[in-house]
Motif scaffolding. Structure first.
Motif, short mmCIF file in Angstrom:
data_model
loop_
_atom_site.label_atom_id
_atom_site.label_comp_id
_atom_site.label_asym_id
_atom_site.label_seq_id
_atom_site.Cartn_x
_atom_site.Cartn_y
_atom_site.Cartn_z
N ALA A 1 -4.11 7.81 55.97
CA ALA A 1 -3.76 7.22 55.05
C ALA A 1 -2.80 6.65 54.79
N THR A 2 -3.12 5.22 53.68
CA THR A 2 -1.80 4.92 52.55
C THR A 2 -2.44 4.28 51.10
N ILE A 3 -0.88 4.48 49.79
CA ILE A 3 -1.12 4.98 49.31
C ILE A 3 0.04 3.59 48.56
N ASP A 4 -0.08 2.43 47.47
CA ASP A 4 0.41 1.40 47.39
C ASP A 4 1.36 2.68 45.65
N VAL A 5 2.67 1.53 45.44
CA VAL A 5 3.09 2.09 44.20
C VAL A 5 2.26 1.84 43.09
N SER A 6 0.86 0.91 42.51
CA SER A 6 -0.14 0.83 42.32
C SER A 6 -1.49 2.15 41.85
N GLY A 7 -1.28 2.46 43.60
CA GLY A 7 -2.31 4.17 43.32
C GLY A 7 -3.06 3.14 44.12
N ARG A 8 -3.12 2.14 44.71
CA ARG A 8 -4.17 2.14 45.88
C ARG A 8 -4.57 2.49 47.19
N SER A 9 -5.40 2.86 47.69
CA SER A 9 -5.10 3.35 48.65
C SER A 9 -6.37 2.93 49.82
N ASN A 10 -5.67 3.85 50.91
CA ASN A 10 -6.80 2.77 52.64
C ASN A 10 -6.93 4.07 53.08
N TYR A 11 -7.90 4.38 53.89
CA TYR A 11 -8.02 4.93 55.18
C TYR A 11 -8.48 4.29 56.12
N THR A 12 -8.63 5.29 57.49
CA THR A 12 -8.82 5.02 58.60
C THR A 12 -10.28 5.49 58.07
N ASP A 13 -11.01 4.44 59.14
CA ASP A 13 -12.65 5.08 58.97
C ASP A 13 -13.59 6.33 58.74
N SER A 14 -12.35 7.62 60.09
CA SER A 14 -12.54 8.75 60.52
C SER A 14 -12.37 9.37 59.49
N VAL A 15 -12.16 9.52 58.49
CA VAL A 15 -11.33 10.27 57.79
C VAL A 15 -11.64 9.75 56.11
N LYS A 16 -12.57 8.84 55.80
CA LYS A 16 -13.13 7.95 54.29
C LYS A 16 -14.02 9.42 54.20
N GLY A 17 -14.06 9.19 52.48
CA GLY A 17 -14.57 10.36 52.01
C GLY A 17 -14.39 12.21 52.44
N ARG A 18 -13.13 12.61 53.11
CA ARG A 18 -12.51 13.48 53.43
C ARG A 18 -11.50 13.62 53.47
N PHE A 19 -11.24 12.73 52.80
CA PHE A 19 -9.19 12.64 52.96
C PHE A 19 -8.38 12.07 51.53
N THR A 20 -7.97 13.06 50.96
CA THR A 20 -7.25 11.51 50.08
C THR A 20 -6.03 12.05 49.81
N ILE A 21 -5.34 10.92 49.84
CA ILE A 21 -3.96 10.21 49.44
C ILE A 21 -3.85 10.09 48.56
N ALA A 22 -2.56 11.44 47.70
CA ALA A 22 -1.77 10.70 46.11
C ALA A 22 -0.43 11.24 46.41
N ARG A 23 -0.02 10.37 44.93
CA ARG A 23 1.82 10.15 45.15
C ARG A 23 2.17 10.98 43.89
N ASP A 24 3.08 11.35 43.88
CA ASP A 24 3.75 11.54 42.72
C ASP A 24 5.40 11.03 42.77
N ILE A 25 5.21 10.30 42.20
CA ILE A 25 6.03 8.71 41.95
C ILE A 25 7.98 9.87 41.37
N PRO A 26 7.37 10.11 40.21
CA PRO A 26 8.88 10.99 39.62
C PRO A 26 9.48 11.73 40.82
N GLY A 27 8.30 12.82 41.51
CA GLY A 27 9.37 13.75 42.10
C GLY A 27 9.05 13.31 43.64
N ASN A 28 9.33 12.02 44.01
CA ASN A 28 8.83 11.29 45.25
C ASN A 28 8.23 12.14 46.93
#
Length: 123
Positions: free
Chosen positions: A49-76
């Protein structure tokens, strides 16, 4: 010197959940896209999975609906919430980030990798 440190791996039963975390430290000026990858025993490292600075995320098909990527920008920090885990999710999970640093007075973008955290899904 920039370091990415993953945590949160472990042993879990099928259907269970884990949350992986990754923290970037050491001279980070800015972080662009971040992602999670994994390498199962005897296999090549693969994209999860990946996520950009705008919060747009992408996932490989095998984990879609099960995994969630997130980021805490201030906390790196980068997170991967993994639900409904399956035995085939067993792997070492790596975080990766495109990071801006200042070296010898120059700004430089570079990809960094963590050392990995092991996830084992078994009954």
């Amino acid at each position: 010197q920039v370091q990415l440190m993953e945590s949160g791996g472990g042993l879990v039963q099928p259907g269970g959940s884990l949350q992986l975390s990754c923290e970037a430290s050491g001279g980070v000026v800015r972080i662009d896209a971040v992602g999670w990858f994994r390498q199962a025993p005897g296999k090549q490292r693969e994209y999860v999975a990946t996520i950009d600075v705008s919060g747009r995320s992408n996932y490989t098909d095998s984990v879609k609906g099960r995994f969630t990527i997130a980021r805490d920008i201030p906390g790196n920090r980068i997170y991967l919430q993994m639900n409904s885990l399956k035995p085939e999710d067993t792997a070492v999970y790596y975080c990766s980030a495109n990071i801006l640093t200042m070296e010898s007075g120059n700004y430089q973008w570079r990809d960094y990798w963590g050392q990995g955290t092991r996830v084992t899904v078994t009954s």
